[in-house]
Motif scaffolding. Structure first.
Motif, PDB file in Angstrom:
ATOM      1  N   MET A   1       0.923  -1.231  -0.011  1.00 16.65           N
ATOM      2  CA  MET A   1       0.105  -0.016  -0.140  1.00 16.65           C
ATOM      3  C   MET A   1       0.913   1.311  -0.036  1.00 16.65           C
ATOM      4  N   ILE A   2       1.877   1.331   0.820  1.00 15.35           N
ATOM      5  CA  ILE A   2       2.776   2.516   0.955  1.00 15.35           C
ATOM      6  C   ILE A   2       3.468   2.712  -0.326  1.00 15.35           C
ATOM      7  N   GLU A   3       3.869   1.668  -0.818  1.00 17.36           N
ATOM      8  CA  GLU A   3       4.755   1.774  -2.238  1.00 17.36           C
ATOM      9  C   GLU A   3       3.705   2.391  -3.275  1.00 17.36           C
ATOM     10  N   SER A   4       2.694   1.684  -3.252  1.00 15.69           N
ATOM     11  CA  SER A   4       1.736   2.128  -4.350  1.00 15.69           C
ATOM     12  C   SER A   4       1.699   3.482  -4.247  1.00 15.69           C
TER      13      SER A   4
ATOM     14  N   GLU B   1      15.003   2.177   0.934  1.00 12.31           N
ATOM     15  CA  GLU B   1      14.669   2.360  -0.201  1.00 12.31           C
ATOM     16  C   GLU B   1      13.791   3.407  -0.433  1.00 12.31           C
ATOM     17  N   LEU B   2      12.686   3.455   0.310  1.00 10.42           N
ATOM     18  CA  LEU B   2      11.553   4.615   0.492  1.00 10.42           C
ATOM     19  C   LEU B   2      12.337   5.791   0.915  1.00 10.42           C
ATOM     20  N   THR B   3      13.046   5.871   1.860  1.00  4.91           N
ATOM     21  CA  THR B   3      13.827   7.161   2.325  1.00  4.91           C
ATOM     22  C   THR B   3      14.504   7.658   1.319  1.00  4.91           C
ATOM     23  N   ARG B   4      15.427   6.622   0.670  1.00  4.85           N
ATOM     24  CA  ARG B   4      16.241   7.196  -0.547  1.00  4.85           C
ATOM     25  C   ARG B   4      15.544   7.654  -1.967  1.00  4.85           C
ATOM     26  N   ARG B   5      14.205   7.097  -2.124  1.00  3.82           N
ATOM     27  CA  ARG B   5      13.847   7.521  -3.293  1.00  3.82           C
ATOM     28  C   ARG B   5      12.833   8.534  -3.203  1.00  3.82           C
TER      29      ARG B   5
END
Length: 356
Positions: free
Chosen positions: A297-300, A341-345
């Motif tokens: 959900m978070i990634e989407s 990864e989410l922090t980096r991107r």
């Protein structure tokens, strides 16, 4: 004792804080202080019995403190019964300028009932009250902007409450907690709060979060919240999709949504991921049945926001509520990888935790 004063004679005394043993409290309360000059007054003792022993002197002092704007009374851990206070029932304290009141005392309804004779209160921290006493108090405070109270079932009702709606048009923040014997009948369903902006609901006991009751409050008030913090102490089961969907739909304008230990069904997670729910999110705390559901959900959602020109979500915490213990070691590694990864991107602070 701490004081703010410009000279030894206290000609400009406006703020006073007294935290004393009972013998010193009595000396100060009997002194010829310029009580009428005070605009801010905090009084209490390390043992609540200290202050309770000097209630007649305290009431007399408050009668003289007619300019008070801020008042805090701390009774510590001593919980006197209400009956001894009835001797002052016919002698209410009039504080026409009082705007901020906090009474730190279990079963303190009679004290609030006296001090609340001023209807100009903007902020009230009422401590622990029964639901009926809570209704009685807030009916007398039509101009409240902030209201904090713990609603408890074991506190006796000292008054009967009218079964009619209470409209608090100026109230922006409501903070309610409920004790271990929580039941839906404890929820203040008579409130209508058209200006409500921030809502805190904390359930200390086990059971489900009162999704439908909170939705009814928001819907009845036609309120547009920017923030909600809801927590149930011990999670029990997956929440009904219809109830979660209704509440989140009513929170369309909210930027900060914290529903700790409230498990979102997959259909609701999909709608959040697609941007159909909570379009203005900046921070989110939620529950998911599995790590896969929460991460997906978070990634989407972040991919969707990026495609719309900018990521609004800055902080997310997911609580995994139904994951078998043997999967948690692998889950911890995946959480760490996803967080990085989410922090980096996207520059998002993201974390997940398991709930037993």
């Amino acid at each position: 004792m701490s004081m703010v004063s410009s000279s030894i004679g206290f000609p400009n005394l406006e703020k006073l804080s007294l935290l004393f043993p009972s013998n010193l409290l009595e000396i100060i309360l009997r002194s010829n202080f310029p009580w009428h000059q005070l605009t801010s007054f905090t009084i209490g003792g390390s043992d609540g019995s200290d202050l309770f022993e000097n209630l007649p002197l305290l009431f007399n002092t408050l009668h003289l403190s007619t300019r008070l704007v801020n008042l805090q009374i701390q009774f510590g851990e001593f919980f006197p019964e209400s009956e001894p206070l009835r001797r002052w029932e016919n002698d209410p304290i009039k504080l026409p300028f009082l705007q901020n009141l906090k009474v730190d005392w279990d079963r303190q309804f009679p004290m609030i009932n006296h001090l609340i004779s001023a209807s100009n209160l903007r902020s009230l921290d009422a401590g622990e009250l029964s639901l009926s006493n809570f209704y009685f108090v807030v009916r007398q405070c039509p101009r409240l902007v902030e209201l904090i109270s713990a609603i408890k079932t074991r506190i006796p009702d000292l008054v009967s409450s009218e079964p009619s709606y209470i409209v608090l048009p100026c109230l922006k923040r409501l903070d309610l907690s409920f004790n271990d014997e929580w039941s839906p009948s404890s929820f203040p369903t008579l409130l209508t709060l058209p200006g409500l902006d921030s809502l805190d609901i904390f359930i200390l006991g086990a059971g489900s979060f009162p999704l439908d009751l909170v939705f009814d409050l928001i819907n009845r008030s036609n309120a547009r919240l920017s923030r909600i913090h809801g927590r149930v102490n011990r999670h029990t089961s997956l929440e009904p999709a219809e109830s979660v969907l209704s509440l989140l739909t009513a929170l369309e304008g909210a930027s900060h949504v914290d529903l700790t230990n409230v498990t979102f069904p997959q259909t609701v997670l999909d709608l959040i991921a697609a941007g159909s729910l909570l379009p203005h999110l900046e921070s989110l705390r939620f529950g998911a049945s599995t790590l896969e559901q929460g991460l997906s959900m978070i990634e989407s959602r972040l991919r969707y926001e990026e495609s719309c020109g900018g990521v609004k979500l800055k902080r997310s915490v997911g609580f995994i509520t139904h994951s078998p213990t043997e999967n948690r070691a692998n889950g911890a590694h995946r959480i760490d990888m996803a967080r990085r990864e989410l922090t980096r991107r996207y520059g998002v602070q993201c974390d997940f935790d398991y709930v037993d």
